[in-house]
Design a protein around this motif. Structure first.
Motif, mmCIF file in Angstrom:
data_model
loop_
_atom_site.group_PDB
_atom_site.id
_atom_site.type_symbol
_atom_site.label_atom_id
_atom_site.label_comp_id
_atom_site.label_asym_id
_atom_site.label_seq_id
_atom_site.Cartn_x
_atom_site.Cartn_y
_atom_site.Cartn_z
ATOM 1 N N PHE A 71 0.703 -1.661 0.298
ATOM 2 C CA PHE A 71 0.030 -0.053 -0.118
ATOM 3 C C PHE A 71 0.583 1.479 0.141
ATOM 4 N N GLU A 72 2.205 1.217 0.547
ATOM 5 C CA GLU A 72 2.792 2.517 0.626
ATOM 6 C C GLU A 72 3.602 2.955 -0.581
ATOM 7 N N ARG A 73 3.989 1.523 -1.477
ATOM 8 C CA ARG A 73 4.435 1.748 -2.718
ATOM 9 C C ARG A 73 3.222 2.479 -3.684
ATOM 10 N N ALA A 74 1.993 1.597 -3.188
ATOM 11 C CA ALA A 74 1.149 2.348 -4.293
ATOM 12 C C ALA A 74 0.889 4.102 -3.979
ATOM 13 N N HIS A 75 0.785 4.402 -2.884
ATOM 14 C CA HIS A 75 0.470 5.598 -2.299
ATOM 15 C C HIS A 75 1.773 6.778 -3.041
ATOM 16 N N ALA A 76 2.846 6.147 -3.108
ATOM 17 C CA ALA A 76 3.876 6.489 -2.984
ATOM 18 C C ALA A 76 3.963 7.477 -4.768
ATOM 19 N N GLY A 77 3.311 6.136 -5.290
ATOM 20 C CA GLY A 77 3.177 5.935 -7.179
ATOM 21 C C GLY A 77 2.424 6.970 -7.085
ATOM 22 N N ALA A 78 0.972 6.556 -6.512
ATOM 23 C CA ALA A 78 0.395 7.411 -6.950
ATOM 24 C C ALA A 78 0.328 8.959 -7.101
ATOM 25 N N THR A 79 0.659 9.523 -5.604
ATOM 26 C CA THR A 79 1.220 10.728 -5.228
ATOM 27 C C THR A 79 1.573 11.090 -6.788
ATOM 28 N N ALA A 80 2.915 10.257 -6.781
ATOM 29 C CA ALA A 80 4.037 10.881 -8.542
ATOM 30 C C ALA A 80 3.648 10.838 -9.247
ATOM 31 N N GLN A 81 1.726 10.182 -9.561
ATOM 32 C CA GLN A 81 1.567 10.226 -11.034
ATOM 33 C C GLN A 81 0.666 10.848 -11.065
ATOM 34 N N GLY A 82 0.180 12.018 -9.704
ATOM 35 C CA GLY A 82 -0.954 12.611 -9.197
ATOM 36 C C GLY A 82 -2.752 11.416 -9.706
ATOM 37 N N GLN A 83 -2.293 9.889 -9.420
ATOM 38 C CA GLN A 83 -3.661 9.760 -9.242
ATOM 39 C C GLN A 83 -4.019 9.191 -7.835
ATOM 40 N N ARG A 84 -5.289 10.662 -8.723
ATOM 41 C CA ARG A 84 -5.849 10.655 -7.432
ATOM 42 C C ARG A 84 -6.865 9.790 -6.644
ATOM 43 N N LEU A 85 -7.953 9.396 -7.713
ATOM 44 C CA LEU A 85 -8.719 7.604 -7.463
ATOM 45 C C LEU A 85 -8.420 6.726 -6.313
ATOM 46 N N LEU A 86 -7.112 7.479 -7.237
ATOM 47 C CA LEU A 86 -5.960 5.319 -6.458
ATOM 48 C C LEU A 86 -5.711 5.824 -4.827
ATOM 49 N N LEU A 87 -5.683 7.502 -4.891
ATOM 50 C CA LEU A 87 -4.889 7.745 -3.438
ATOM 51 C C LEU A 87 -5.887 7.641 -2.733
ATOM 52 N N SER A 88 -7.258 7.678 -2.815
ATOM 53 C CA SER A 88 -8.253 7.624 -2.121
ATOM 54 C C SER A 88 -7.953 6.468 -1.868
ATOM 55 N N PHE A 89 -7.707 5.429 -2.133
ATOM 56 C CA PHE A 89 -7.977 3.545 -1.790
ATOM 57 C C PHE A 89 -6.507 3.365 -1.486
ATOM 58 N N THR A 90 -5.487 4.341 -1.348
ATOM 59 C CA THR A 90 -4.352 4.232 -0.792
ATOM 60 C C THR A 90 -4.803 4.422 1.066
ATOM 61 N N TRP A 91 -5.036 5.734 0.920
ATOM 62 C CA TRP A 91 -5.260 6.367 2.336
ATOM 63 C C TRP A 91 -6.380 5.413 2.719
ATOM 64 N N ARG A 92 -7.254 4.635 2.116
ATOM 65 C CA ARG A 92 -8.262 4.337 2.990
ATOM 66 C C ARG A 92 -7.325 3.255 3.608
ATOM 67 N N HIS A 93 -6.462 2.343 2.763
ATOM 68 C CA HIS A 93 -5.856 1.037 3.213
ATOM 69 C C HIS A 93 -5.363 0.975 4.896
ATOM 70 N N VAL A 94 -4.222 2.250 4.180
ATOM 71 C CA VAL A 94 -3.362 2.188 5.009
ATOM 72 C C VAL A 94 -3.631 2.204 6.325
ATOM 73 N N ALA A 95 -4.649 3.069 6.136
ATOM 74 C CA ALA A 95 -5.654 3.898 7.307
ATOM 75 C C ALA A 95 -6.326 2.904 8.443
ATOM 76 N N ALA A 96 -6.529 1.045 7.685
ATOM 77 C CA ALA A 96 -7.464 0.198 7.475
ATOM 78 C C ALA A 96 -6.249 -0.385 8.850
ATOM 79 N N MET A 97 -5.189 -0.811 7.998
ATOM 80 C CA MET A 97 -3.714 -0.288 9.334
ATOM 81 C C MET A 97 -3.595 -0.168 10.506
ATOM 82 N N ALA A 98 -3.444 1.027 9.405
ATOM 83 C CA ALA A 98 -3.143 1.736 11.252
ATOM 84 C C ALA A 98 -4.036 0.794 11.836
ATOM 85 N N GLU A 99 -5.758 1.010 11.966
ATOM 86 C CA GLU A 99 -6.753 0.480 12.717
ATOM 87 C C GLU A 99 -6.464 -0.909 13.591
#
Length: 267
Positions: free
Chosen positions: A161-189
């Protein structure tokens, strides 16, 4: 991840999932409002001959499966058509990524155990896609889903998820970012890091609201409500999530069941 910046919108593969093409914008409006069949019908003429629209049509119909638990045959047919049209490694890798996701969804929702197929397809996508491919962040994300939900491997899931988040951020893929934030948050929870979970779920919700991804807002509200300290605010978020689910005709189905009021006790 708290300081990860969000690039400005930059076109169909960038921060704006609507794109600049009128067809893509129409498809996005329908998709974001849970009108997946209508979106797929709009794409059908171009999807019959063009790999890009064929792959997008597959993604739309697979998303319908994830949200409703229905439509598996149509998604599989669309996927086979996209695979037949793929002409280079990028297109073949994208199709393999979609096959992995459809097989994952089938396994997760208990339709049919296709876990081995999901892993194999995503492995094939990894071999085909170039290191700088715009599909790489999505591939990382989907491998994280398998590690999280099918392999029960939190450390591998978090790394993916962290690799996906970094890649989505670098490429500006905001819809994917909404999913990576969600799942990184779920792991933190899951690990008891509730402040990080609140932040991640909040970011996911913010991006979905900004994009107008209506069908994804209710799940984001419900997830945030689960980690909010204030019971009154949590109840308000759940009520808003329930309102949106009703507005969309009971979609997503799994969330509709969670948010349904408890049955009155029998006499």
């Amino acid at each position: 991840m708290r300081n990860a910046g969000l690039p400005e919108p930059r076109g169909p593969q960038g921060a704006d999932p609507q794109g600049e093409d009128p067809l893509e914008r129409a498809v996005w409006r329908l998709r974001s409002r849970a009108c997946w069949d209508d979106a797929a019908a709009l794409l059908a003429p171009r999807a019959a001959a063009e790999p890009g629209p064929a792959l997008l049509r597959t993604a739309v119909l697979t998303e319908r499966c994830m949200f409703t638990g229905d439509g598996w045959g149509a998604a599989e047919d669309a996927l086979r058509a996209a695979e037949a049209l793929a002409a280079d490694d990028e297109e073949r890798g994208g199709a393999a990524c979609e096959r992995g996701h459809l097989a994952y969804a089938s396994t997760l929702l208990g339709v049919r155990d296709r876990a081995d197929e999901a892993r194999s397809a995503l492995g094939r996508a990894a071999a085909l896609l170039a290191p700088g491919s715009p599909t790489r962040p999505l591939l990382h994300f989907r491998r994280g889903l398998i590690a999280q939900h099918l392999s029960d491997n939190p450390s591998d899931a978090t790394a993916a998820f962290e690799r996906a988040h970094a890649g989505a951020t670098a490429q500006g893929q905001r819809l994917l970012l909404s999913f990576t934030w969600r799942h990184v948050a779920a792991m933190a929870e899951h690990e008891g890091r509730f402040a990080e979970a609140r932040y991640g779920f909040g970011e996911s919700l913010r991006i979905r609201e900004e994009l107008g991804y209506l069908v994804g807002i209710a799940p984001a509200l419900a997830s945030l409500a689960a980690v909010i300290d204030d019971p009154g605010e949590a109840a308000r978020l759940r009520r808003e999530a329930a309102r949106l689910v009703r507005l969309l005709g009971g979609v997503p189905g799994w969330l509709a069941e969670q948010l349904a009021p408890p049955a009155p006790p029998e006499d």
